[in-house]
Design a protein around this motif. Structure first.
Motif, PDB file in Angstrom:
ATOM      1  N   GLY A   1       0.796  -1.209  -0.106  1.00 50.80           N
ATOM      2  CA  GLY A   1       0.002   0.147   0.067  1.00 50.80           C
ATOM      3  C   GLY A   1       0.926   1.358   0.073  1.00 50.80           C
ATOM      4  N   GLN A   2       0.171   2.280  -0.216  1.00 48.41           N
ATOM      5  CA  GLN A   2       0.901   3.697  -0.282  1.00 48.41           C
ATOM      6  C   GLN A   2       1.711   3.812   1.161  1.00 48.41           C
ATOM      7  OE1 GLN A   2      -1.496   6.819  -1.698  1.00 48.41           O
ATOM      8  NE2 GLN A   2       0.153   7.027  -3.101  1.00 48.41           N
TER       9      GLN A   2
ATOM     10  N   SER B   1      11.448   2.133   0.241  1.00 47.44           N
ATOM     11  CA  SER B   1      12.685   2.125   1.144  1.00 47.44           C
ATOM     12  C   SER B   1      13.305   0.618   1.160  1.00 47.44           C
ATOM     13  CB  SER B   1      12.137   2.104   2.630  1.00 47.44           C
ATOM     14  OG  SER B   1      11.554   3.543   2.686  1.00 47.44           O
TER      15      SER B   1
ATOM     16  N   ARG C   1      11.062   9.944  -4.953  1.00 47.77           N
ATOM     17  CA  ARG C   1      10.243  10.022  -4.040  1.00 47.77           C
ATOM     18  C   ARG C   1       9.119  11.296  -4.113  1.00 47.77           C
ATOM     19  NH1 ARG C   1      11.910   7.312   0.963  1.00 47.77           N
ATOM     20  NH2 ARG C   1      13.277   5.790  -0.042  1.00 47.77           N
TER      21      ARG C   1
ATOM     22  N   GLY D   1       1.986  11.460  -3.383  1.00 52.89           N
ATOM     23  CA  GLY D   1       0.918  10.969  -4.503  1.00 52.89           C
ATOM     24  C   GLY D   1       1.390   9.877  -4.995  1.00 52.89           C
TER      25      GLY D   1
ATOM     26  N   THR E   1       7.680  -3.866   7.583  1.00 54.88           N
ATOM     27  CA  THR E   1       8.390  -2.674   7.680  1.00 54.88           C
ATOM     28  C   THR E   1       7.978  -1.868   8.939  1.00 54.88           C
ATOM     29  OG1 THR E   1       6.818  -1.316   6.528  1.00 54.88           O
ATOM     30  CG2 THR E   1       8.622  -2.248   5.377  1.00 54.88           C
TER      31      THR E   1
ATOM     32  N   ASP F   1      10.098  -0.345  14.239  1.00 58.75           N
ATOM     33  CA  ASP F   1      10.621   0.660  15.076  1.00 58.75           C
ATOM     34  C   ASP F   1       9.578   1.635  15.351  1.00 58.75           C
ATOM     35  OD1 ASP F   1      10.995   1.497  12.398  1.00 58.75           O
ATOM     36  OD2 ASP F   1      12.007   3.117  12.989  1.00 58.75           O
ATOM     37  N   LEU F   2       8.392   1.505  14.622  1.00 58.12           N
ATOM     38  CA  LEU F   2       7.376   2.773  14.877  1.00 58.12           C
ATOM     39  C   LEU F   2       6.276   2.223  15.724  1.00 58.12           C
ATOM     40  CD1 LEU F   2       7.425   4.611  11.584  1.00 58.12           C
ATOM     41  CD2 LEU F   2       8.476   5.465  13.407  1.00 58.12           C
TER      42      LEU F   2
ATOM     43  N   VAL G   1      11.881  -5.619   8.932  1.00 60.10           N
ATOM     44  CA  VAL G   1      12.994  -4.563   8.468  1.00 60.10           C
ATOM     45  C   VAL G   1      12.941  -3.432   9.051  1.00 60.10           C
ATOM     46  CG1 VAL G   1      13.292  -5.777   6.196  1.00 60.10           C
ATOM     47  CG2 VAL G   1      11.858  -3.995   6.354  1.00 60.10           C
ATOM     48  N   VAL G   2      13.900  -2.859   9.390  1.00 55.57           N
ATOM     49  CA  VAL G   2      13.877  -1.348   9.688  1.00 55.57           C
ATOM     50  C   VAL G   2      14.602  -0.342   8.884  1.00 55.57           C
ATOM     51  CG1 VAL G   2      14.588   0.208  11.614  1.00 55.57           C
ATOM     52  CG2 VAL G   2      13.897  -2.133  11.976  1.00 55.57           C
ATOM     53  N   ASN G   3      13.660   0.344   8.080  1.00 53.61           N
ATOM     54  CA  ASN G   3      14.201   1.377   7.025  1.00 53.61           C
ATOM     55  C   ASN G   3      14.510   2.710   7.783  1.00 53.61           C
ATOM     56  OD1 ASN G   3      13.969  -0.743   4.718  1.00 53.61           O
ATOM     57  ND2 ASN G   3      12.133  -0.283   5.039  1.00 53.61           N
ATOM     58  N   ARG G   4      15.167   3.613   6.986  1.00 55.12           N
ATOM     59  CA  ARG G   4      15.374   4.941   7.453  1.00 55.12           C
ATOM     60  C   ARG G   4      14.114   5.805   7.394  1.00 55.12           C
ATOM     61  NH1 ARG G   4      18.923   7.048   2.638  1.00 55.12           N
ATOM     62  NH2 ARG G   4      17.400   5.780   1.503  1.00 55.12           N
ATOM     63  N   SER G   5      13.879   6.268   8.571  1.00 55.69           N
ATOM     64  CA  SER G   5      12.676   7.255   8.825  1.00 55.69           C
ATOM     65  C   SER G   5      12.921   8.575   7.890  1.00 55.69           C
ATOM     66  CB  SER G   5      12.552   7.642  10.410  1.00 55.69           C
ATOM     67  OG  SER G   5      13.950   8.701  10.531  1.00 55.69           O
ATOM     68  N   GLN G   6      11.783   9.250   7.844  1.00 54.16           N
ATOM     69  CA  GLN G   6      11.664  10.373   7.211  1.00 54.16           C
ATOM     70  C   GLN G   6      12.762  11.350   7.460  1.00 54.16           C
ATOM     71  OE1 GLN G   6       9.919  10.588   4.272  1.00 54.16           O
ATOM     72  NE2 GLN G   6      11.057  12.456   3.968  1.00 54.16           N
TER      73      GLN G   6
ATOM     74  N   ILE H   1      16.036  10.449   6.347  1.00 54.27           N
ATOM     75  CA  ILE H   1      15.975  10.868   4.874  1.00 54.27           C
ATOM     76  C   ILE H   1      16.428  12.180   4.695  1.00 54.27           C
ATOM     77  CG2 ILE H   1      14.992  10.923   2.574  1.00 54.27           C
ATOM     78  CD1 ILE H   1      13.468   8.288   3.605  1.00 54.27           C
TER      79      ILE H   1
HETATM   80  N1  LIG Z   1      10.698   4.883  11.069  1.00 51.90           N
HETATM   81  C1  LIG Z   1      10.654   4.140   9.867  1.00 51.90           C
HETATM   82  N2  LIG Z   1      10.141   4.883   8.896  1.00 51.90           N
HETATM   83  C2  LIG Z   1      10.162   4.227   7.621  1.00 51.90           C
HETATM   84  C3  LIG Z   1      10.446   2.734   7.614  1.00 51.90           C
HETATM   85  N3  LIG Z   1       9.974   2.365   6.432  1.00 51.90           N
HETATM   86  C4  LIG Z   1       9.698   3.335   5.660  1.00 51.90           C
HETATM   87  N4  LIG Z   1       9.674   4.694   6.539  1.00 51.90           N
HETATM   88  C5  LIG Z   1       9.236   5.858   6.141  1.00 51.90           C
HETATM   89  O1  LIG Z   1       8.018   5.889   5.824  1.00 51.90           O
HETATM   90  C6  LIG Z   1       7.692   6.586   4.496  1.00 51.90           C
HETATM   91  C7  LIG Z   1       7.098   5.813   3.398  1.00 51.90           C
HETATM   92  O2  LIG Z   1       8.152   5.102   2.850  1.00 51.90           O
HETATM   93  P1  LIG Z   1       8.322   4.703   1.426  1.00 51.90           P
HETATM   94  O3  LIG Z   1       9.359   3.750   1.255  1.00 51.90           O
HETATM   95  O4  LIG Z   1       8.492   5.997   0.610  1.00 51.90           O
HETATM   96  O5  LIG Z   1       6.934   3.857   1.110  1.00 51.90           O
HETATM   97  P2  LIG Z   1       6.275   3.719  -0.215  1.00 51.90           P
HETATM   98  O6  LIG Z   1       5.560   2.421   0.145  1.00 51.90           O
HETATM   99  O7  LIG Z   1       7.410   3.456  -1.344  1.00 51.90           O
HETATM  100  O8  LIG Z   1       5.600   4.796  -0.649  1.00 51.90           O
HETATM  101  P3  LIG Z   1       4.780   5.375  -1.759  1.00 51.90           P
HETATM  102  O9  LIG Z   1       5.796   5.007  -3.043  1.00 51.90           O
HETATM  103  O10 LIG Z   1       4.753   6.914  -1.454  1.00 51.90           O
HETATM  104  O11 LIG Z   1       3.367   4.473  -1.974  1.00 51.90           O
HETATM  105  C8  LIG Z   1       8.843   7.414   4.427  1.00 51.90           C
HETATM  106  O12 LIG Z   1       8.954   8.654   5.010  1.00 51.90           O
HETATM  107  C9  LIG Z   1      10.096   6.460   4.875  1.00 51.90           C
HETATM  108  O13 LIG Z   1      11.328   7.201   5.477  1.00 51.90           O
HETATM  109  C10 LIG Z   1      10.751   2.211   8.822  1.00 51.90           C
HETATM  110  O14 LIG Z   1      11.068   0.793   8.786  1.00 51.90           O
HETATM  111  N5  LIG Z   1      11.017   2.839   9.747  1.00 51.90           N
END
Ligand SMILES: Nc1nc2c(ncn2[C@@H]2O[C@H](COP(=O)(O)OP(=O)(O)OP(=O)(O)O)[C@@H](O)[C@H]2O)c(=O)[nH]1
Length: 612
Positions: free
Chosen positions: A45-46, A52, A65, A68, A213, A216-217, A242-247, A250
């Motif tokens: 989903g979005q 990430s 990035r 929308g 994903t 951590d949140l 997994v734990v990706n980078r937060s906003q 980034i």
């Molecule tokens: N803290 C944290 N933030 C995350 C994690 N994964 C993704 N995010 C944040 O969540 C937001 C959305 O992540 P994206 O990877 O852009 O998600 P996406 O599914 O590709 O989103 P769209 O392509 O816009 O649909 C971003 O601000 C990321 O930094 C995570 O594991 N931990």
């Protein structure tokens, strides 16, 4: 390179050939190889963290990035592990250009998306193909698709929600796709768009890899162990967290190497997930996916190969039917035209001579229709005693014939014989219609002609015209046969008739005796006998005349006139005759292209098999 590694490379090369040659599924009129290639399809989903995860697997920032729906075309991401050296990226649509700056890769993805979707924010099924070469990746091919969404945003058509779902579904429902389903941990797994779709197309979970994903949140004091340990949502493959980078990361441009290190630390120091450390994180995810994809491809190769061979046969057969492209010089064109005419003539003749049905209908005309028509002629009325009396008396005029009513006989016979004209003409017409129908059939059945609608129409017109001429000839001929019968009566017939006075008739009988019923009846019956004799002749001779003038002529010279006309034509006019149906030309090109693809794919597979 091991066989395993080269298998992913193999599918990558076939995938590239598919895109170059226009096969990305969808078009159902052509066989598709794209649909049968094993691949890993990323769905989520979005904001689920799809981008990430992908970037983390690659170890680079390179995806567009923004807010929308950013991903609007499928992105086929092929990762190639190299033995050291610089990392670089290449797009299939810009061959030979190496991108070493990954921010330019991001820009190119955006630009290339817009090139096809025209900034309209629509989605398109035409994939973008990106290869990344790096010592830090595993061999893997992932297909990134637009994120599933529930509402369209400003400037996007409402249909986009359904369009995206349909596109994603078309990828994940293929039995040869591995589904990488991304769900955020801070959301109830039961509401995950990715899992909903995955469960629908893969209910047993054998093709689905679940990724959680944003561990951590999660709220303090809660954890995702129920999911990760397969209790709340069972899949055949273990879940990966997994734990990706937060906003914020980034925004602060935390780089990927640091992010991966932090992810490792997160798991190893986690009270909840410590015992799972070795099976968590994006690096682990990349490894198991690569391994699984290799095994998956290996298992699928035999069936792919047999599909390829079968399709090659089918395409070759179709191309054969479509025929070779038209020659350019007028000599060759004339030759082609004559060949095509001959092909038609052959089919037409086989309808007449047997082999193909239709010729027997002509015999039916002779055997049923003609005798039935002859039987129906109103001789009874014509030779009724009243009519015989009327005709004989009129013929006698004021001076009755003294011995036999010569004139009366003559008139009665003539009046009966003209009746034969009707059935004679009807036979001519009936056979004409059968022949015309056979021409139409033969035109339709001459496959070679199908390509050339202009020539097809002209040949048909010429053939019908020739038939019309034959019909005219035949009509004249047959009517003449009938007329001949009244020109000269068969003398023997009358010579054999018993003379009235031989039977005791009185030559000096009064005029009134001549018009007695018995006398008139005898005249009527004599004429009837004569007419039936002629009728038999007609029944036998008309079919001969019709075959001679129409059937034999059609077989012999149906297109003679046309040949003469074609012989007089100039180069340009010849080319016009060979004017192909554009749809057919397109079909031929499309089939040829597809055939190239399948052959290339077979060669690729062969080369890997030999290299083992
Ligand atoms: N803290 C944290 N933030 C995350 C994690 N994964 C993704 N995010 C944040 O969540 C937001 C959305 O992540 P994206 O990877 O852009 O998600 P996406 O599914 O590709 O989103 P769209 O392509 O816009 O649909 C971003 O601000 C990321 O930094 C995570 O594991 N931990």
């Amino acid at each position: 390179m091991t066989t395993m590694e080269s298998l992913i490379g193999l599918v990558n090369r076939i995938q590239q050939a598919c895109t170059v040659l226009g096969d990305y599924g969808g078009d159902s009129s052509l066989p598709t190889l794209w649909e049968s290639l094993p691949s890993v399809v990323v769905v989520g989903g979005q904001s689920s963290g799809k981008s990430s995860v992908l970037e983390s697997i690659v170890g680079r920032d390179f995806l567009p990035r923004g807010s929308g729906i950013v991903t609007r075309r499928p992105l086929v991401l092929q990762l190639h592990k190299t033995e050291g050296g610089a990392e670089y990226a290449e797009f299939l649509h810009i061959p030979k250009k190496r991108f070493t700056d990954f921010s330019l890769v991001r820009k190119e993805i955006q630009d290339e998306t817009d090139r096809v979707t025209g900034r309209s924010k629509q989605i398109s099924p035409i994939p973008i193909q990106l290869s990344i070469y790096s010592p830090n990746v595993v061999n893997l091919t992932l297909i990134d698709l637009p994120g599933l969404t529930k509402i369209a945003i400003e400037g996007q058509p409402d249909s986009i929600v359904a369009d995206i779902e349909n596109m994603v579904r078309s990828y994940v429902e293929k039995q040869n796709s591995v589904i990488l389903a991304i769900s955020p941990a801070n959301q109830d797994i039961a509401t995950s768009d990715a899992m909903k779709l995955a469960r629908e197309v893969d209910p047993t979970g054998e093709r689905t890899f679940g990724v959680l994903t944003k561990l951590d949140l999660m709220d303090k004091g809660t954890n995702a162990l129920d999911v990760l340990e397969g209790r709340s949502y069972k899949l055949q493959h273990p879940w990966v967290g997994v734990v990706n980078r937060s906003q914020a990361d980034i925004n602060r441009s935390v780089d990927m190497v640091a992010a991966r290190r932090r992810e490792r630390e997160y798991f190893s120091s986690s009270a909840d997930y410590g015992h799972l450390t070795s099976r968590m994180g994006s690096e682990y995810l990349a490894k198991i996916l690569s391994k699984h994809l290799e095994a998956f491809i290996k298992a699928r190769i035999p069936s792919i190969l047999s599909l390829i061979n079968k399709t090659i046969d089918e395409l070759e057969m179709e191309l054969n039917q479509l025929g070779k492209p038209v020659a350019v010089d007028s000599g060759a064109q004339l030759y082609s035209i004559l060949e095509l005419c001959r092909a038609f003539d052959q089919v037409f003749k086989s309808h007449l001579d047997g082999g193909r049905p239709g010729g027997e209908r002509i015999y039916t005309v002779f055997d049923n229709q003609l005798p039935a028509a002859l039987k129906k002629l109103p001789f009874d009325r014509h030779l009724s005693i009243q009519n015989v009396r009327k005709v004989v008396m009129e013929a006698d005029g004021y001076q009755p014939h003294l011995i036999a009513p010569e004139q009366g006989y003559r008139r009665l016979i003539d009046g009966a014989l003209v009746l034969f004209r009707g059935p004679a003409e009807a036979v001519v017409d009936a056979v004409h219609f059968v022949l015309k129908d056979l021409v139409r059939k033969a035109i339709g059945e001459t496959m070679e002609l199908k390509r050339f609608p202009t020539l097809q129409a002209e040949v048909a017109a010429a053939a019908i015209e020739a038939l019309e001429r034959c019909r005219e000839e035949s009509r004249k001929f047959c009517l003449r046969l009938v007329d001949m019968e009244s020109s000269y009566l068969t003398v023997e017939f009358f010579r054999k008739l018993p003379q009235e006075f031989d039977r005791g008739g009185n030559p000096s009988a009064t005029t009134m005796d001549r018009y007695t019923d018995s006398h008139l009846r005898r005249i009527g019956s004599n004429v009837t006998n004569y007419v039936w004799m002629v009728c038999e002749t007609i029944r036998i001779s008309i079919p001969k005349a019709v075959v001679h003038n129409q059937v034999r002529e059609a077989k012999r010279s149906l297109l003679d006139n046309f040949y003469t006309q074609v012989g007089k034509k100039e180069g340009k006019q010849l080319a016009q005759l060979l004017d192909e149906d554009p749809a057919l030309m397109e079909r031929r090109t499309a089939c040829a292209k597809r055939l190239d693809l399948y052959r290339a794919a077979r060669d690729e597979i062969d080369s890997v098999a030999w290299g083992k």
